[in-house]
Design a protein around this motif. Structure first.
Motif, PDB file in Angstrom:
ATOM      1  N   SER A  14       0.968  -1.114   0.206  1.00 55.00           N
ATOM      2  CA  SER A  14       0.068   0.011   0.203  1.00 55.00           C
ATOM      3  C   SER A  14       0.949   1.212  -0.091  1.00 55.00           C
ATOM      4  O   SER A  14       0.536   2.293  -0.681  1.00 55.00           O
ATOM      5  CB  SER A  14      -1.059   0.101   1.225  1.00 55.00           C
ATOM      6  N   GLN A  15       1.902   1.265   0.776  1.00 54.81           N
ATOM      7  CA  GLN A  15       2.807   2.640   0.633  1.00 54.81           C
ATOM      8  C   GLN A  15       3.264   2.616  -0.616  1.00 54.81           C
ATOM      9  O   GLN A  15       3.439   3.993  -1.164  1.00 54.81           O
ATOM     10  CB  GLN A  15       3.845   2.505   1.686  1.00 54.81           C
ATOM     11  N   ASP A  16       3.849   1.878  -1.200  1.00 56.40           N
ATOM     12  CA  ASP A  16       4.430   1.933  -2.650  1.00 56.40           C
ATOM     13  C   ASP A  16       3.215   2.471  -3.664  1.00 56.40           C
ATOM     14  O   ASP A  16       3.622   3.274  -4.521  1.00 56.40           O
ATOM     15  CB  ASP A  16       5.199   0.674  -3.226  1.00 56.40           C
ATOM     16  N   VAL A  43     -13.302   2.379   2.627  1.00 59.36           N
ATOM     17  CA  VAL A  43     -13.485   2.200   3.943  1.00 59.36           C
ATOM     18  C   VAL A  43     -13.956   0.641   4.495  1.00 59.36           C
ATOM     19  O   VAL A  43     -13.703   0.300   5.821  1.00 59.36           O
ATOM     20  CB  VAL A  43     -14.346   2.998   4.719  1.00 59.36           C
ATOM     21  N   ASP A  44     -14.452  -0.073   3.589  1.00 54.67           N
ATOM     22  CA  ASP A  44     -15.058  -1.256   4.037  1.00 54.67           C
ATOM     23  C   ASP A  44     -14.226  -2.426   3.844  1.00 54.67           C
ATOM     24  O   ASP A  44     -13.991  -3.411   4.294  1.00 54.67           O
ATOM     25  CB  ASP A  44     -16.468  -1.420   3.192  1.00 54.67           C
ATOM     26  N   GLU A  45     -13.340  -2.243   2.584  1.00 51.97           N
ATOM     27  CA  GLU A  45     -12.397  -3.183   2.062  1.00 51.97           C
ATOM     28  C   GLU A  45     -11.083  -2.639   1.762  1.00 51.97           C
ATOM     29  O   GLU A  45     -10.926  -1.900   0.774  1.00 51.97           O
ATOM     30  CB  GLU A  45     -12.639  -3.886   0.928  1.00 51.97           C
ATOM     31  N   PRO A  46     -10.088  -2.457   2.896  1.00 50.22           N
ATOM     32  CA  PRO A  46      -9.008  -1.675   2.796  1.00 50.22           C
ATOM     33  C   PRO A  46      -7.932  -2.122   1.642  1.00 50.22           C
ATOM     34  O   PRO A  46      -6.943  -1.452   1.289  1.00 50.22           O
ATOM     35  CB  PRO A  46      -8.391  -1.972   4.051  1.00 50.22           C
ATOM     36  N   ASN A  47      -8.337  -3.206   1.044  1.00 51.04           N
ATOM     37  CA  ASN A  47      -7.252  -3.722  -0.254  1.00 51.04           C
ATOM     38  C   ASN A  47      -7.853  -2.879  -1.409  1.00 51.04           C
ATOM     39  O   ASN A  47      -7.229  -3.394  -2.400  1.00 51.04           O
ATOM     40  CB  ASN A  47      -7.153  -5.307  -0.131  1.00 51.04           C
ATOM     41  N   LEU A  48      -9.119  -2.463  -1.425  1.00 48.65           N
ATOM     42  CA  LEU A  48      -9.534  -2.017  -2.343  1.00 48.65           C
ATOM     43  C   LEU A  48      -9.603  -0.440  -2.482  1.00 48.65           C
ATOM     44  O   LEU A  48      -9.720   0.136  -1.702  1.00 48.65           O
ATOM     45  CB  LEU A  48     -11.163  -2.045  -2.643  1.00 48.65           C
ATOM     46  N   TRP A  49      -8.673  -0.074  -3.679  1.00 45.70           N
ATOM     47  CA  TRP A  49      -8.472   1.283  -4.003  1.00 45.70           C
ATOM     48  C   TRP A  49      -9.188   1.732  -5.368  1.00 45.70           C
ATOM     49  O   TRP A  49      -9.237   0.975  -6.200  1.00 45.70           O
ATOM     50  CB  TRP A  49      -6.872   1.459  -4.163  1.00 45.70           C
ATOM     51  N   ALA A  50      -9.188   3.235  -5.406  1.00 46.77           N
ATOM     52  CA  ALA A  50      -9.757   3.797  -6.764  1.00 46.77           C
ATOM     53  C   ALA A  50      -8.944   5.019  -7.239  1.00 46.77           C
ATOM     54  O   ALA A  50      -8.638   5.891  -6.224  1.00 46.77           O
ATOM     55  CB  ALA A  50     -11.188   4.123  -6.592  1.00 46.77           C
ATOM     56  N   LEU A  51      -8.541   5.194  -8.389  1.00 47.30           N
ATOM     57  CA  LEU A  51      -8.107   6.363  -8.639  1.00 47.30           C
ATOM     58  C   LEU A  51      -9.225   6.805  -9.632  1.00 47.30           C
ATOM     59  O   LEU A  51      -9.663   6.521 -10.810  1.00 47.30           O
ATOM     60  CB  LEU A  51      -6.599   6.083  -9.679  1.00 47.30           C
ATOM     61  N   MET A  76      -0.167  -2.081 -13.177  1.00 50.78           N
ATOM     62  CA  MET A  76      -1.190  -2.789 -14.062  1.00 50.78           C
ATOM     63  C   MET A  76      -1.741  -3.937 -13.541  1.00 50.78           C
ATOM     64  O   MET A  76      -2.870  -4.497 -13.690  1.00 50.78           O
ATOM     65  CB  MET A  76      -0.695  -2.820 -15.533  1.00 50.78           C
ATOM     66  N   ILE A  77      -0.739  -4.846 -12.874  1.00 56.16           N
ATOM     67  CA  ILE A  77      -1.233  -6.181 -12.300  1.00 56.16           C
ATOM     68  C   ILE A  77      -2.286  -6.071 -11.219  1.00 56.16           C
ATOM     69  O   ILE A  77      -2.903  -6.948 -10.955  1.00 56.16           O
ATOM     70  CB  ILE A  77       0.230  -6.936 -11.941  1.00 56.16           C
ATOM     71  N   LEU A  78      -2.357  -4.789 -10.478  1.00 57.66           N
ATOM     72  CA  LEU A  78      -3.116  -4.607  -9.645  1.00 57.66           C
ATOM     73  C   LEU A  78      -4.608  -4.081  -9.967  1.00 57.66           C
ATOM     74  O   LEU A  78      -5.432  -3.943  -9.247  1.00 57.66           O
ATOM     75  CB  LEU A  78      -2.525  -3.625  -8.482  1.00 57.66           C
ATOM     76  N   MET A  79      -4.754  -3.722 -10.985  1.00 60.66           N
ATOM     77  CA  MET A  79      -5.938  -3.293 -11.673  1.00 60.66           C
ATOM     78  C   MET A  79      -6.968  -4.176 -11.985  1.00 60.66           C
ATOM     79  O   MET A  79      -6.745  -5.258 -12.333  1.00 60.66           O
ATOM     80  CB  MET A  79      -5.776  -2.498 -12.945  1.00 60.66           C
ATOM     81  N   LEU A  80      -8.189  -3.527 -11.625  1.00 57.34           N
ATOM     82  CA  LEU A  80      -9.401  -4.804 -11.854  1.00 57.34           C
ATOM     83  C   LEU A  80      -9.836  -4.564 -13.283  1.00 57.34           C
ATOM     84  O   LEU A  80      -9.752  -3.142 -13.868  1.00 57.34           O
ATOM     85  CB  LEU A  80     -10.554  -4.320 -11.139  1.00 57.34           C
ATOM     86  N   ASN A  81     -10.117  -5.510 -14.062  1.00 61.20           N
ATOM     87  CA  ASN A  81     -10.346  -5.419 -15.621  1.00 61.20           C
ATOM     88  C   ASN A  81     -11.694  -4.929 -15.709  1.00 61.20           C
ATOM     89  O   ASN A  81     -12.597  -5.979 -15.588  1.00 61.20           O
ATOM     90  CB  ASN A  81     -10.269  -6.723 -16.083  1.00 61.20           C
ATOM     91  N   GLU A  82     -11.990  -3.891 -15.732  1.00 62.51           N
ATOM     92  CA  GLU A  82     -13.327  -3.415 -15.987  1.00 62.51           C
ATOM     93  C   GLU A  82     -13.496  -1.958 -16.523  1.00 62.51           C
ATOM     94  O   GLU A  82     -12.342  -1.379 -16.607  1.00 62.51           O
ATOM     95  CB  GLU A  82     -14.046  -3.285 -14.537  1.00 62.51           C
ATOM     96  N   PRO A  83     -14.692  -1.732 -17.375  1.00 61.51           N
ATOM     97  CA  PRO A  83     -14.686  -0.262 -17.944  1.00 61.51           C
ATOM     98  C   PRO A  83     -14.349   1.029 -16.852  1.00 61.51           C
ATOM     99  O   PRO A  83     -14.447   0.867 -15.503  1.00 61.51           O
ATOM    100  CB  PRO A  83     -16.137  -0.050 -18.227  1.00 61.51           C
TER     101      PRO A  83
END
Length: 95
Positions: A14-16, A43-51, A76-83
């Motif tokens: 997460s820091q990187d 706030v509910d799933e700390p591993n989920l981020w959004a740009l 890119m390896i961490l991105m969710l594949n969605e529109p």
């Protein structure tokens, strides 16, 4: 237009991730049509981020993605594949 790119990020990275997110937003901010952006964590799933970014139009966003591809590549390896691109249908500002 609104762009949302979601990522699943292990806590150990997460820091990187935050540093790389700053670099992406800094790159986007230099591109024509960029209005604003933020990096957010669920706030509910700390591993989920959004740009989340806002643009004058989809063409500006797509061209900016090309310009930022090198700084975005490590994540890119961490991105969710969605529109990721959404056009405004209705907006309303708060009081």
């Amino acid at each position: 237009m609104l762009a949302v790119i979601r990522y699943t990020v292990p806590e150990s990275q997460s820091q990187d991730f935050v540093k790389q997110g700053h670099a992406i937003l800094d790159t986007f901010a230099t591109q024509p049509g960029y209005q604003r952006g933020r990096l957010a964590r669920s706030v509910d799933e700390p591993n989920l981020w959004a740009l989340v970014t806002e643009w004058e139009g989809a063409g500006f966003y797509r061209r900016a993605l090309s310009a930022a591809r090198m700084v975005m590549y490590p994540l890119m390896i961490l991105m969710l594949n969605e529109p990721s691109a959404y056009e405004d249908v209705y907006t309303r500002d708060g009081a």
